[in-house]
Structure formats: C-alpha cells, structure tokens
Design an enzyme around this catalytic site. Sequence first.
Site, mmCIF file in Angstrom:
data_model
loop_
_atom_site.group_PDB
_atom_site.id
_atom_site.type_symbol
_atom_site.label_atom_id
_atom_site.label_comp_id
_atom_site.label_asym_id
_atom_site.label_seq_id
_atom_site.Cartn_x
_atom_site.Cartn_y
_atom_site.Cartn_z
ATOM 1 N N GLY A 194 -15.103 3.893 3.716
ATOM 2 C CA GLY A 194 -13.792 4.149 3.440
ATOM 3 C C GLY A 194 -12.983 3.538 2.377
ATOM 4 O O GLY A 194 -11.642 3.714 1.877
ATOM 5 N N ASP B 117 0.919 -1.289 0.063
ATOM 6 C CA ASP B 117 -0.083 -0.095 0.053
ATOM 7 C C ASP B 117 0.951 1.204 0.212
ATOM 8 O O ASP B 117 1.757 1.466 0.655
ATOM 9 C CB ASP B 117 -1.035 0.036 1.226
ATOM 10 C CG ASP B 117 -2.298 1.035 1.236
ATOM 11 O OD1 ASP B 117 -3.169 0.501 1.034
ATOM 12 O OD2 ASP B 117 -1.920 2.219 1.116
ATOM 13 N N HIS C 235 -9.969 -4.923 -3.447
ATOM 14 C CA HIS C 235 -8.720 -5.142 -3.058
ATOM 15 C C HIS C 235 -8.713 -5.443 -1.406
ATOM 16 O O HIS C 235 -9.801 -5.108 -0.817
ATOM 17 C CB HIS C 235 -7.855 -3.772 -2.952
ATOM 18 C CG HIS C 235 -8.491 -2.685 -2.629
ATOM 19 N ND1 HIS C 235 -9.439 -2.093 -3.217
ATOM 20 C CD2 HIS C 235 -8.224 -1.896 -1.273
ATOM 21 C CE1 HIS C 235 -9.973 -0.962 -2.684
ATOM 22 N NE2 HIS C 235 -9.123 -0.857 -1.439
ATOM 23 N N HIS D 11 -7.005 -5.679 1.992
ATOM 24 C CA HIS D 11 -5.892 -5.020 2.831
ATOM 25 C C HIS D 11 -5.573 -6.256 3.748
ATOM 26 O O HIS D 11 -6.247 -6.953 4.414
ATOM 27 C CB HIS D 11 -6.483 -3.930 3.770
ATOM 28 C CG HIS D 11 -6.828 -2.774 3.040
ATOM 29 N ND1 HIS D 11 -5.964 -1.647 2.898
ATOM 30 C CD2 HIS D 11 -8.050 -2.396 2.520
ATOM 31 C CE1 HIS D 11 -6.737 -0.526 2.239
ATOM 32 N NE2 HIS D 11 -7.751 -1.174 2.063
#
Length: 113
Positions: free
Chosen positions: A92, A31, A99, A101
């Site tokens: 968010g 990230d 994706h 996280h």
Amino acid sequence: MADDCVFCEIVAGRIPADVVHETATVVAFRDLSPQAPLHVLVVPREHAVDAAELADHHPDRLAELVKVARDVAAESGHESYRLVFNTGAEAGQSVFHTHLHVLAGRVLTWPPG
Ligand code: DGP
C-alpha cells in the site's frame, strides 16, 4: 532531497500542508485523504524511500518518528493510536519517502485490509 518527491516538497515548504508538529529533523502533517478522525503523517526531513532505508542511514530518526507520533496523538487527546509504515507498493505504499501514519479517534479493526 529527491526529484519529484511530494513529501520533500512539503518539507521544503513548496507544497502546502496542514503541519501539526515540527522538530529540527521531523515534520508531521495531516494526511490529504484521512482514514480516521486523526490521521497524520510523520516524515523525516531527509529523503529515504522507506522505514528500513531510514533505519540503515539514520536509526535515531526512526525513534524520533515514533516519539513525535506519540506527541501528536497526545496533543489531540488520544491515548490509543495506530502507527503504520506501508512498505512497498503491494503493502500500500504510494509515496516513496518514509512516512509513519498516525491514526486515532475511532475504533480500528484488525486485520487491516
Ligand atoms: P502510503 O499509501 O502509505 O504511501 O501513504 C501516502 C499517504 O500520503 C496517503 O494516505 C495520501 C497522502 N498524501 C499523498 N499526497 C499528499 C499530499 O500532497 N499532501 C498530504 N497532506 N498528503 C498526501
């Protein structure tokens, strides 16, 4: 591939990223704004706006995202890790290409902000 999708561009190799793991169908890269010592995004190569859309069209891919996330954490020496799919702007989500996280390497509190 979707127009103006930064993660499609990363998958295609047109925008650089720190790729840590790849399979035929999934790419994992660090990230840009890490929130933990390990913060990797695992994305499917095909465009889907969120995890639910991916589940509708490619359900096996969701399992692969989780398995690659586990492998990325293990390769960095982490047995504990957090997996997050932000889904929708109010939750968010800021990039509308699915994706997952992967966060690890510090104590992660709950509830999230
Ligand atoms: P989310 O807010 O859940 O949609 O997460 C999107 C994440 O993507 C955010 O943590 C920052 C990261 N990000 C956005 N643009 C780029 C980029 O061009 N490269 C990389 N490596 N990460 C990006």
